[in-house]
Design an enzyme around this catalytic site. Structure first.
Site, short mmCIF file in Angstrom:
data_model
loop_
_atom_site.label_atom_id
_atom_site.label_comp_id
_atom_site.label_asym_id
_atom_site.label_seq_id
_atom_site.Cartn_x
_atom_site.Cartn_y
_atom_site.Cartn_z
N ASP A 118 15.92 15.46 -1.03
CA ASP A 118 15.08 14.25 -0.90
C ASP A 118 13.75 14.62 -0.22
OD1 ASP A 118 14.08 11.71 -1.11
OD2 ASP A 118 15.58 10.77 0.19
N ASN A 167 14.78 6.87 4.18
CA ASN A 167 15.54 5.88 3.45
C ASN A 167 16.53 6.57 2.51
OD1 ASN A 167 16.28 3.37 2.64
ND2 ASN A 167 14.61 3.08 1.20
N HIS A 211 4.67 13.15 3.03
CA HIS A 211 3.73 12.06 3.32
C HIS A 211 2.61 12.62 4.18
CE1 HIS A 211 6.12 8.78 1.70
NE2 HIS A 211 7.18 9.26 2.30
N HIS A 227 10.58 14.98 -4.39
CA HIS A 227 9.38 14.16 -4.67
C HIS A 227 8.18 15.09 -4.66
CE1 HIS A 227 11.46 10.28 -4.25
NE2 HIS A 227 12.18 10.89 -3.32
N LEU A 228 7.60 15.29 -5.83
CA LEU A 228 6.45 16.20 -5.93
C LEU A 228 5.11 15.46 -5.86
CD1 LEU A 228 7.80 18.69 -8.63
CD2 LEU A 228 7.43 19.15 -6.19
N ARG A 229 5.16 14.13 -5.96
CA ARG A 229 4.00 13.26 -5.71
C ARG A 229 2.89 13.31 -6.76
NH1 ARG A 229 7.18 10.41 -2.83
NH2 ARG A 229 7.25 10.78 -0.59
N HIS A 248 16.73 16.43 -6.12
CA HIS A 248 16.02 15.28 -5.56
C HIS A 248 14.74 15.72 -4.83
CE1 HIS A 248 16.91 11.04 -3.84
NE2 HIS A 248 15.61 11.28 -3.76
N ASP A 294 14.78 5.80 -7.93
CA ASP A 294 14.81 6.23 -6.53
C ASP A 294 13.59 5.77 -5.73
OD1 ASP A 294 15.93 7.77 -4.28
OD2 ASP A 294 14.07 8.88 -4.51
N ASN A 347 9.10 8.44 -8.89
CA ASN A 347 8.27 7.42 -8.23
C ASN A 347 6.84 7.95 -7.99
OD1 ASN A 347 9.19 9.16 -6.22
ND2 ASN A 347 9.29 7.58 -4.64
O1 DOR Z 1 12.95 8.35 2.54
C1 DOR Z 1 12.71 8.24 1.35
N1 DOR Z 1 11.52 8.58 0.83
N2 DOR Z 1 13.66 7.72 0.55
C2 DOR Z 1 13.41 7.40 -0.73
O2 DOR Z 1 14.30 6.93 -1.39
C3 DOR Z 1 12.05 7.60 -1.30
C4 DOR Z 1 11.33 8.65 -0.57
C5 DOR Z 1 9.84 8.69 -0.88
O3 DOR Z 1 9.47 8.65 -2.07
O4 DOR Z 1 9.05 8.83 0.05
#
Ligand code: DOR
Length: 424
Positions: A301, A274, A305, A58-60, A56, A148, A90
């Site tokens: 996860d 989240n 950001h 997120h590489l953005r 899990h 997700d 996402n």
């Molecule tokens: O905290 C979270 N950030 N939960 C998620 O399900 C998505 C993720 C995000 O893409 O920032």
């Protein structure tokens, strides 16, 4: 390709633990090789394990390269001991078709720091209306499908997703959140939230969807994976589903086994995530779920950001925390489990869920691919945000004592991290 000797470490894999040298030639673990090794890693007092696999991440990229790129995220992964990550879909554009998935895989190969395995979304654009072309995506190697960031809200569509997934060797991975119950929420709904007068995200919003999907698995026979379980009842639901023999797996994050909703008393959005940080009872239940195997894997996860967005007030800031570079240190500090059981949840168990069991999380024996992590299981340390390889800085673990630090990572016989420093 260079030859490597990892000397004198405690080798821990699914076959047990023993003090042994590990020799690598041409990307493979070997019994012996001629001549002196090109690289010697002194591992006395260190633990040598199969490389970690994150289900899990997120590489953005594509779309939010200001927060992370596939290269910076892969470097963070390597520094955290990971040799493979599953890239969350996402992105912008969404990983919902072969061209975007191929792009992510190619960028991962270019960076060469960790195997990047794209997941794909369950629905087109993650909009929750139309299923993506599962068969086509499965053909190019996608194994996990998820919206997700959001759960699939429509139960009929989710039923169809399970039905169509059957026989394709793919798994639906659900972000469990009934959105009608979480609209506007910024933190866990409970005492702390009431005191602060903030809109809450009730545990039941997660549990309802866990329950729904367990029943859809029972109906369809298709497998499901539950992402970032955060509540005591969710863990119990999965425990019962497993005892019923249903093909379900689940994961928990380092932050849900170490942090609680009390931290939101600071109103700091660094703690917004989240699903949200829950109560100590939930934290204990998630830890127990990991201990008894109800929860198969630890997954980060990792959600980078940029600072400007996380410095906003709680209601405006996006949810998410960094995770790759601190996962081992958080887990060894907070879990009352053996190093071997923690590594199982970081390596070979997630490798199987990701469909990577042939290449990652393999036993450390001759003939197996050299995807390895070497760490100090005892070292106590604190994270220094300025030194993170991630392009973002949103770690909630500043000032939190961590235990266990990655020293070296080997990917396919190439040293990607040496003495805690990325080599590329
Ligand atoms: O905290 C979270 N950030 N939960 C998620 O399900 C998505 C993720 C995000 O893409 O920032």
């Amino acid at each position: 390709m260079s030859t490597i000797l990892i000397s004198g470490g405690m080798v821990v894999d699914q076959t047990g633990a023993r003090t042994a040298d590990v020799l690598v030639a041409d990307g493979v673990i070997v019994e012996s090789h001629d001549g002196n090794p090109d690289v010697t890693i002194e591992a006395t007092g260190l633990t040598v394990t199969p490389g970690f696999v994150d289900l899990h991440t997120h590489l953005r990229e594509p779309g939010k390269e200001e927060a992370e790129t596939i290269e910076t995220g892969s470097r963070a992964a390597a520094l955290g001991g990971y040799t493979a990550v599953v890239a969350m879909p996402n992105t912008d554009p969404t990983q919902d078709c072969v061209s975007v998935v191929d792009f992510v895989r190619r960028q991962g190969k270019l960076a060469g720091l960790c195997d990047v395995h794209p997941s794909a979304s369950i629905t087109v654009g993650r909009a929750g209306h139309q299923l993506t072309p599962f068969a086509e995506l499965a053909e190019v190697g996608v194994r996990l499908f998820t919206d997700d960031g959001n759960g699939v809200q429509n139960p009929l569509l989710m039923r169809r997703a399970f039905e169509y997934s059957k026989g394709l060797g793919i798994t639906m991975a659900q972000h469990c959140e009934v959105e009608q119950l979480t609209d506007g929420a910024v933190m866990h709904e409970g005492d702390c939230c009431s005191h602060l007068g903030l809109p809450g995200w009730p545990a039941v919003a997660e549990e309802l969807m866990v329950h729904r999907d367990i029943e859809l698995v029972r109906l369809t026979g298709a497998p499901a994976h539950f992402l970032h379980l955060s509540t005591a009842k969710s863990v119990e639901l999965v425990r019962r589903a497993k005892s019923d023999g249903l093909p379900v797996t689940s994961e928990a994050t380092p932050h849900h086994i170490s942090l609680t909703d009390e931290l939101l008393r600071s109103y700091a959005a660094i703690y917004k995530v989240n699903p949200p940080l829950r109560t100590m009872d939930d934290v204990v239940a998630v830890r127990e779920g990991l201990s008894d195997g109800t929860i198969d894997a630890i997954a980060t996860d990792h959600a980078p950001h940029v600072a400007a967005t996380k410095e906003q007030p709680l209601d405006l800031a996006p949810p998410g925390m960094l995770g790759l570079e601190t996962a081992l240190g958080v887990c060894l500090a907070h879990l009352d489990m053996s190093v071997s059981d923690v590594v199982a949840a970081l390596s070979w168990k997630p490798a199987l869920i990701a469909g990577l069991g042939g290449l990652h999380g393999r036993p450390i024996v001759p003939g197996e691919p050299a995807n390895l992590t070497v760490f100090d299981a005892e070292e106590e340390w604190e994270v220094a945000p300025a030194q993170l390889a991630s392009k973002s800085r949103n770690t909630p673990f500043v000032g939190v004592p961590l235990r266990g630090r990655v020293k070296h990572t080997v990917l396919g016989g190439v040293v990607t991290v040496e003495n805690g420093v990325a080599t590329r």
